[in-house]
Scaffold this active site. Structure first.
Site, mmCIF file in Angstrom:
data_model
loop_
_atom_site.group_PDB
_atom_site.id
_atom_site.type_symbol
_atom_site.label_atom_id
_atom_site.label_comp_id
_atom_site.label_asym_id
_atom_site.label_seq_id
_atom_site.Cartn_x
_atom_site.Cartn_y
_atom_site.Cartn_z
ATOM 1 C CG HIS A 1 -82.425 -8.792 59.980
ATOM 2 N ND1 HIS A 1 -82.040 -9.034 58.683
ATOM 3 C CD2 HIS A 1 -82.706 -10.008 60.522
ATOM 4 C CE1 HIS A 1 -82.086 -10.334 58.445
ATOM 5 N NE2 HIS A 1 -82.488 -10.946 59.547
ATOM 6 C CG HIS B 1 -80.387 -13.477 62.871
ATOM 7 N ND1 HIS B 1 -79.748 -14.229 61.907
ATOM 8 C CD2 HIS B 1 -81.579 -13.106 62.310
ATOM 9 C CE1 HIS B 1 -80.509 -14.309 60.829
ATOM 10 N NE2 HIS B 1 -81.630 -13.634 61.050
ATOM 11 C CD GLU B 2 -84.478 -10.993 64.222
ATOM 12 O OE1 GLU B 2 -84.797 -10.022 63.509
ATOM 13 O OE2 GLU B 2 -84.630 -12.176 63.854
#
Length: 390
Positions: A36, A32-33
């Protein structure tokens, strides 16, 4: 001495489950990170810190202007872009152009959406990998459980029986049984079964009965009162066929998650069904017992949930940031900082309350477990560790 040894063995028996929880949840959050982080890199937004885990720093290293950090608490992580949490820009070695606050709303929107998108992409890749390596699992029409007092028990069906045909129509998979029974409208059906190499013919009449669907809702349907067994065949798939199957499974997981959220919001599903970290850890622990394939399927399903839940328009979550960006694009000016600050505080309070409520539900389920009785259910939730019943 014997009691101490038994206690030690009991504790060690949970190591595999604990390791699975840390690796799966840590891996999903990392991905998920990473979404980003990649979005920031592609758009030229500076990244101050990329942390896997939360809390105090365990170890770190610098590459370029970014600190890559591993923190003590493994469940969580964050990407701190320039200007996101501090007005310091030049002091950290970045330029004003690299600050996220200097970027247009559509770029900040893409950066916020990249994390949830990465989770959905990971789910697809996991489903694809399982389909390409293990093949497509097709539950066979084997009887696993028989509901007491049901039409199936009265007709003499027994666990382990393999249904080969209904009204002369050959069967090849379990789903054909509930489909045929549901469409019968109560008409008597002739079941052809194999039991210990012997072919038997049994007549039974479906009855209108209550069952619990995958969302915990009560519904009525035509049923005979049987649950599927553990017999499964695996159909080998080619590279592109596996990709198609992976995409189909990912879409099914998205649909189930969206429907679950919608039913919780509208109140058609009781809030007591909300689960938290304890329930997730328990599910992961059970999946370990079934092997890596089961664990990968559950990880994919959790990844879908993580991605979609982060898209909810709640401040603090990615969906809240996306909402602020959309409003800014609509009114052509940023949402006032005071409003954002109040919204963030309300979002934090809401998430804390939701987490406490979900954990309370988990603890309540742990200590107050219902007795295990055969109960008919509709289509199974994904991934599935218990066979559905018809």
């Amino acid at each position: 001495m014997t009691q101490r040894m038994d206690f030690l063995l009991h504790i060690l028996s949970y190591w595999d489950s604990a390791l699975a929880v840390i690796l799966v949840l840590g891996g999903l959050i990392f991905f998920h990170e990473l979404g980003h982080f990649i979005a920031c890199r592609l758009m030229g937004i500076g990244v101050v810190t990329f942390s896997i885990g939360m809390g105090p720093k365990l170890c770190s290293f610098h590459r370029g202007k970014t600190e890559y950090r591993l923190s003590w608490f493994p469940f969580g992580g964050y990407v701190a872009s320039v200007g996101e949490y501090s007005d310091e820009v030049e002091e950290l070695g970045f330029t004003q152009e690299e600050a996220v606050t200097s970027r247009p709303a559509w770029q900040r929107l893409l950066m916020a959406a990249a994390g949830p998108f990465a989770n959905l992409l990971l789910a697809f890749l996991l489903y694809w990998l399982v389909a390409a390596t293990a093949g497509m699992a097709v539950p066979l029409p084997q009887i696993g459980a028989v509901l007491p007092g049901s039409a199936a028990q009265q007709a003499g069906i027994q666990p382990g029986d393999m249904v080969t045909a209904i009204d002369g129509k050959p069967l090849s998979e379990w789903n054909q049984i509930p489909d045929t029974v549901g469409a019968s409208e109560g008409r008597p059906l002739r079941f052809t079964i194999m039991r210990n190499g012997e072919e038997l013919s049994l007549l039974m009449t479906p009855t209108r009965m209550e069952r619990t669907n995958m969302f915990g809702e009560q519904e009525t349907a035509w049923m005979i009162g049987v649950g599927s067994g553990n017999a499964v065949r695996y159909e080998k798939l080619g590279f592109f066929a596996a990709a198609g199957q992976g995409l189909k499974q990912a879409w099914n997981a998205i649909d189930i998650t969206v429907q679950s959220i919608k039913k919780l919001v509208t109140g058609s599903v009781a809030a007591e069904n909300v689960g938290g970290p304890i329930m997730i850890a328990e599910m992961l622990g059970k999946s370990v017992e079934y092997g890596l394939t089961s664990l990968a399927l559950l990880a994919a399903f959790i990844s879908v949930n993580l991605g979609l839940l982060n898209l909810l328009p709640i401040p603090v979550l990615d969906g809240g940031l996306i909402l602020f960006c959309l409003v800014e694009m609509l009114i052509r000016r940023p949402v006032p900082e005071k409003i954002q600050d109040y919204a963030m505080r309300a979002g934090v309070a809401f998430l804390i309350c939701l987490m406490l409520f979900a954990t309370f539900n988990d603890v309540k389920r742990w200590f107050v477990r219902p007795e295990s009785t055969p109960q008919e259910s509709s289509a199974p939730a994904e991934p599935q560790t218990e066979r559905p019943q018809e």
